[in-house]
Design a protein around this motif. Structure first.
Motif, PDB file in Angstrom:
ATOM      1  N   ARG A  14       2.090   6.866  -6.710  1.00 37.96           N
ATOM      2  CA  ARG A  14       0.212   8.679  -6.575  1.00 37.96           C
ATOM      3  C   ARG A  14       1.194  10.278  -5.770  1.00 37.96           C
ATOM      4  NH1 ARG A  14      -4.113  10.192  -4.263  1.00 37.96           N
ATOM      5  NH2 ARG A  14      -5.898   9.629  -5.879  1.00 37.96           N
ATOM      6  N   HIS A  15       2.308  10.078  -5.297  1.00 39.32           N
ATOM      7  CA  HIS A  15       2.470  11.236  -4.860  1.00 39.32           C
ATOM      8  C   HIS A  15       4.342  11.471  -5.360  1.00 39.32           C
ATOM      9  CE1 HIS A  15      -1.421  11.805  -1.609  1.00 39.32           C
ATOM     10  NE2 HIS A  15      -1.404  10.400  -2.258  1.00 39.32           N
ATOM     11  N   ARG A  45       0.899  -1.271  -0.032  1.00 40.51           N
ATOM     12  CA  ARG A  45       0.084   0.643   0.488  1.00 40.51           C
ATOM     13  C   ARG A  45       1.053   1.144  -0.138  1.00 40.51           C
ATOM     14  NH1 ARG A  45      -5.047   1.152  -2.007  1.00 40.51           N
ATOM     15  NH2 ARG A  45      -5.716   3.544  -1.015  1.00 40.51           N
ATOM     16  N   TRP A  57       2.534   2.324  -3.565  1.00 43.08           N
ATOM     17  CA  TRP A  57       1.157   1.784  -4.388  1.00 43.08           C
ATOM     18  C   TRP A  57       1.663   3.941  -4.207  1.00 43.08           C
ATOM     19  CZ3 TRP A  57      -3.097   4.558  -2.863  1.00 43.08           C
ATOM     20  CH2 TRP A  57      -4.266   4.645  -4.483  1.00 43.08           C
ATOM     21  N   ALA A  58       1.144   4.668  -2.928  1.00 44.14           N
ATOM     22  CA  ALA A  58       0.768   5.769  -2.426  1.00 44.14           C
ATOM     23  C   ALA A  58       2.352   6.415  -2.939  1.00 44.14           C
ATOM     24  CB  ALA A  58       0.627   5.861  -0.740  1.00 44.14           C
ATOM     25  N   ASP A 111      -4.329   7.916   1.453  1.00 42.52           N
ATOM     26  CA  ASP A 111      -3.984   6.979   0.770  1.00 42.52           C
ATOM     27  C   ASP A 111      -3.078   5.866   1.836  1.00 42.52           C
ATOM     28  OD1 ASP A 111      -5.485   8.264  -1.109  1.00 42.52           O
ATOM     29  OD2 ASP A 111      -3.238   8.865  -2.185  1.00 42.52           O
ATOM     30  N   CYS A 112      -3.147   5.402   2.556  1.00 45.11           N
ATOM     31  CA  CYS A 112      -2.153   4.393   3.338  1.00 45.11           C
ATOM     32  C   CYS A 112      -3.394   4.096   4.674  1.00 45.11           C
ATOM     33  CB  CYS A 112      -1.764   4.921   3.875  1.00 45.11           C
ATOM     34  SG  CYS A 112      -0.427   6.148   2.546  1.00 45.11           S
ATOM     35  N   PHE A 129      -1.208  12.707   1.847  1.00 46.29           N
ATOM     36  CA  PHE A 129      -0.464  10.427   1.541  1.00 46.29           C
ATOM     37  C   PHE A 129      -0.887   9.799   2.790  1.00 46.29           C
ATOM     38  CE2 PHE A 129       2.697   7.489   1.671  1.00 46.29           C
ATOM     39  CZ  PHE A 129       3.488   7.699   0.462  1.00 46.29           C
ATOM     40  N   ARG A 177      -1.148   2.881   8.523  1.00 48.86           N
ATOM     41  CA  ARG A 177      -0.861   4.401   8.361  1.00 48.86           C
ATOM     42  C   ARG A 177       0.403   4.247   9.989  1.00 48.86           C
ATOM     43  NH1 ARG A 177      -5.879   7.680   8.041  1.00 48.86           N
ATOM     44  NH2 ARG A 177      -7.097   6.421   8.589  1.00 48.86           N
TER      45      ARG A 177
END
Length: 277
Positions: free
Chosen positions: A86-87, A79, A82-83, A254-255, A251, A259
């Protein structure tokens, strides 16, 4: 903090003399019962027959629901990777690739961890460990047959902390918060145990004067919560920037669900680099 060696490294500066001993190849400590339990570390893997130490070393606990240990950490890595894409945070992706399945340090005694979390608020690890050393003197001495080098007593019970917490040094408000929380747990007003509903536990603890979001968040993390992020923690913010995360709240959104893994990555990035040999 990859695997068992990372957990040992985490424990070294936090070890309370007389209660626990950390070595390069394992860990031993006194626990309620009383008993002395241990975990050995071989090939980067912790081995223990004690369920409480299994929690400490992020190992699967028999009967526990859902993913645990390395499987959960790898799912979190997916995860976060992936984030990171994306960021546009390639430094985080590289950190994950270089040290996968970052272990989440647990706790062997939830009551003790509550006290550690309160004592550790806004002071250094070294200062907190010294305060805990004072508290440890309140604990029951081990029977002679259980005494080992460096292990001579149990960490005090919540009743003992509530009664004798004035041994702590520093702000009176913090001492009062420690004693207040210990009394609430000792009397059963608040449940703090591996079986606790963490949401309810946090809500009840926050009702106590002197207990804030950082404390309950850190306690929840150490009790296995996979979704804790202390946005106000200076080291978390520092580490996030070092990993190329410029908008940490976005961010983190998205996690969701992972977290805690993000926070551990931030802490790791914020830690001083090892000294040259």
């Amino acid at each position: 903090m990859t695997g068992a060696p990372g957990i040992l490294a985490w424990l070294v500066p936090r070890a309370v003399p007389g209660v626990e001993v950390v070595a390069t190849d394992g860990y031993r400590r006194a626990l309620p019962g009383p008993r002395v339990a241990g975990a050995s570390v071989r090939g980067g893997v912790a081995i223990t027959a004690d369920a409480d130490l299994a929690r400490l070393f992020d190992l699967p606990v028999p009967g526990a629901a859902g993913l645990s240990g390395a499987d959960a950490r790898l799912a979190a890595d997916e995860r976060l990777t992936w984030a990171a894409a994306r960021h546009a945070a390639p430094l985080l992706a590289a950190a994950i690739a270089g040290a996968p399945a970052l272990a989440q340090p647990g706790c062997a005694d939830a009551h003790e961890m509550l006290v550690r979390a309160i004592v550790g608020q806004q002071i250094t690890v070294a200062a907190a460990t010294q305060q805990l050393r004072l508290l440890a003197a309140l604990g029951d001495a081990l029977p002679e047959a259980l005494v080992e080098p460096g292990i001579e007593r149990c960490f005090p019970s919540m009743a003992q902390v509530a009664e004798g917490g004035e041994v702590l040094r520093g702000p009176a408000a913090k001492t009062a918060a420690v004693r207040r929380a210990a009394e609430a747990v000792a009397t059963g007003a608040i449940e703090v145990s591996p079986a606790s509903d963490l949401v309810t536990m946090r809500e009840r603890l926050l009702e106590l004067k002197g207990i804030g979001p950082w404390t309950v968040g850190y306690l929840s993390l150490r009790m296995g919560d996979p979704d804790v992020l202390l946005l106000g923690d200076v080291a978390v913010r520092k580490g996030a920037l070092r990993l190329g995360i410029t908008d940490l709240p976005a961010f983190a959104a998205d996690c969701a669900g992972h977290r805690s893994a993000l926070m551990l990555r931030c802490w790791a990035a914020a830690a001083p680099a090892p000294a040259a040999a």
